[in-house]
Design a protein around this motif. Structure first.
Motif, PDB file in Angstrom:
ATOM      1  N   ASP A 137       0.834  -1.189   0.000  1.00 46.70           N
ATOM      2  CA  ASP A 137       0.000   0.000   0.000  1.00 46.70           C
ATOM      3  C   ASP A 137       0.878   1.251   0.000  1.00 46.70           C
ATOM      4  O   ASP A 137       2.118   1.159  -0.028  1.00 46.70           O
ATOM      5  N   LYS A 213      -6.358  -1.228 -14.382  1.00 47.85           N
ATOM      6  CA  LYS A 213      -7.488  -2.163 -14.361  1.00 47.85           C
ATOM      7  C   LYS A 213      -7.118  -3.549 -14.871  1.00 47.85           C
ATOM      8  O   LYS A 213      -7.700  -4.549 -14.452  1.00 47.85           O
ATOM      9  N   ARG A 227     -11.763  10.795  -4.523  1.00 50.86           N
ATOM     10  CA  ARG A 227     -11.411   9.633  -5.344  1.00 50.86           C
ATOM     11  C   ARG A 227     -11.935   9.786  -6.772  1.00 50.86           C
ATOM     12  O   ARG A 227     -12.938  10.455  -7.010  1.00 50.86           O
ATOM     13  N   SER A 232     -12.268   3.949  -8.167  1.00 52.95           N
ATOM     14  CA  SER A 232     -12.824   4.250  -6.847  1.00 52.95           C
ATOM     15  C   SER A 232     -12.167   3.494  -5.690  1.00 52.95           C
ATOM     16  O   SER A 232     -12.280   3.905  -4.532  1.00 52.95           O
ATOM     17  N   ASP A 233     -11.484   2.389  -5.982  1.00 56.40           N
ATOM     18  CA  ASP A 233     -10.850   1.618  -4.909  1.00 56.40           C
ATOM     19  C   ASP A 233      -9.444   2.135  -4.570  1.00 56.40           C
ATOM     20  O   ASP A 233      -8.804   1.641  -3.644  1.00 56.40           O
TER      21      ASP A 233
END
Length: 325
Positions: A137, A213, A227, A232-233
């Motif tokens: 992350d 993606k 966002r 959106s994630d």
């Protein structure tokens, strides 16, 4: 009135008449839209989308020509030297406002050498890395970068490019200097990121969304206040732990200085029509951006905005001490 005066008046009338005829018949041939970066990059994508729509409105082919190099200044210089008849247009991004400070020897003036036509879109940036980057992350990414700063490579599309500016701000924000690898465009930089030859970059959603993606690269944050709907994630940099780190890349359309106002207005009208085009809006949305509001897609709005952006970036660049010849 003597013969000499009569000839002068007749000649002047002929010139004025010819100019008026040319303007009323505009466009009379193919229009070339110069993009000052390599094909396949985010600015190129924006240009090709609006060029397709403007072709229908203007009833003449609008083709995109890539004139890459020197952070967009080679393409800009070529447009500045072009005939001001509306058949050469110029699509550039935020780099058009940073060039006056970044480059010591520009052969043109970002304001005085062009006729603004209108803003096109504001594109969010994404902080992305090769797909096998160990950090899970954004917090882990920051730790990894600080621990491996002499080894990590940061790709950008060259001095003055959007990816260069974002990277410069990012390294300042995290107080860590990384090894920068400049390219002649975002397309080539992305190719090496996909191949794992470089570690990470900060690039526009128009160039990263499909790669994110498909899982070909790893995304850590977006550089907007909220966002991005199509991603959106992915958290904002602020959510991920880097407060107030925000940057969006605006794009503007220009013509050479001296292009007649009726021609500028006609091109601006075609641009405004393109930004309402359902296909353009849909594709922009898929790429994580959207057309600007109608009141921003005007010559007056771009003229004012460009001046504001030059004043905004000048002290930032001077403080960073980044210049190019």
């Amino acid at each position: 009135m003597n013969i000499k005066t009569l000839r002068y008046v007749a000649g002047l009338a002929l010139v004025v008449g010819t100019m008026a005829h040319a303007q009323s018949n505009y466009p009379s041939k193919t229009i070339t839209m110069i993009v000052p970066f390599a094909a396949g990059g985010p600015t190129d994508t924006v240009a090709r989308l609006i060029a397709q729509s403007m072709t229908k409105t203007l009833n003449q082919q609008v083709i995109v020509e890539n004139v890459a190099g020197a952070g967009g200044t080679i393409g800009a210089a070529r447009v500045a030297r072009s005939d001001p008849d509306g058949h050469t247009l110029f699509l550039h991004h935020i780099g058009h406002s940073t060039a006056p400070t970044l480059y010591r020897k520009l052969t043109y003036n970002s304001i005085d050498s062009f006729e603004p036509i209108g803003l096109v879109t504001d594109v969010p940036m994404t902080i992305v890395a090769r797909k096998d980057m160990p950090a899970k992350d954004f917090k882990e990414l920051l730790s990894y970068l600080k621990a491996n700063k002499t080894k990590v490579t940061y790709a950008n599309a060259g001095v003055g490019s959007a990816s260069h500016l974002c990277g410069m701000l990012f390294m300042t924000a995290i107080d860590t200097e990384l090894t920068t690898v400049p390219y002649k465009g975002t397309g080539p930089a992305m190719n090496d990121l996909l191949g794992g030859q470089v570690d990470f970059m900060c690039d526009q959603t128009t160039n990263t969304t499909s790669q994110i993606k498909s899982g070909k690269i790893k995304a850590y944050a977006v550089t907007t206040k909220t966002r991005v709907p199509s991603l959106s994630d992915i958290p904002t940099a602020n959510e991920a732990g880097l407060p107030n780190f925000e940057i969006a890349v605006w794009h503007g359309l220009y013509a050479p200085k001296g292009t007649p106002k009726p021609v500028v207005d006609k091109v601006a009208s075609a641009l405004q029509t393109a930004l309402k085009d359902t296909t353009v809006k849909q594709r922009f949305g898929e790429l994580g951006t959207e057309p600007v509001a109608a009141e921003r897609a005007t010559p007056e709005a771009l003229r004012t905005f460009l001046k504001v952006e030059i004043d905004k970036w000048s002290p930032i660049i001077k403080k960073a001490g980044v210049y190019a010849d």
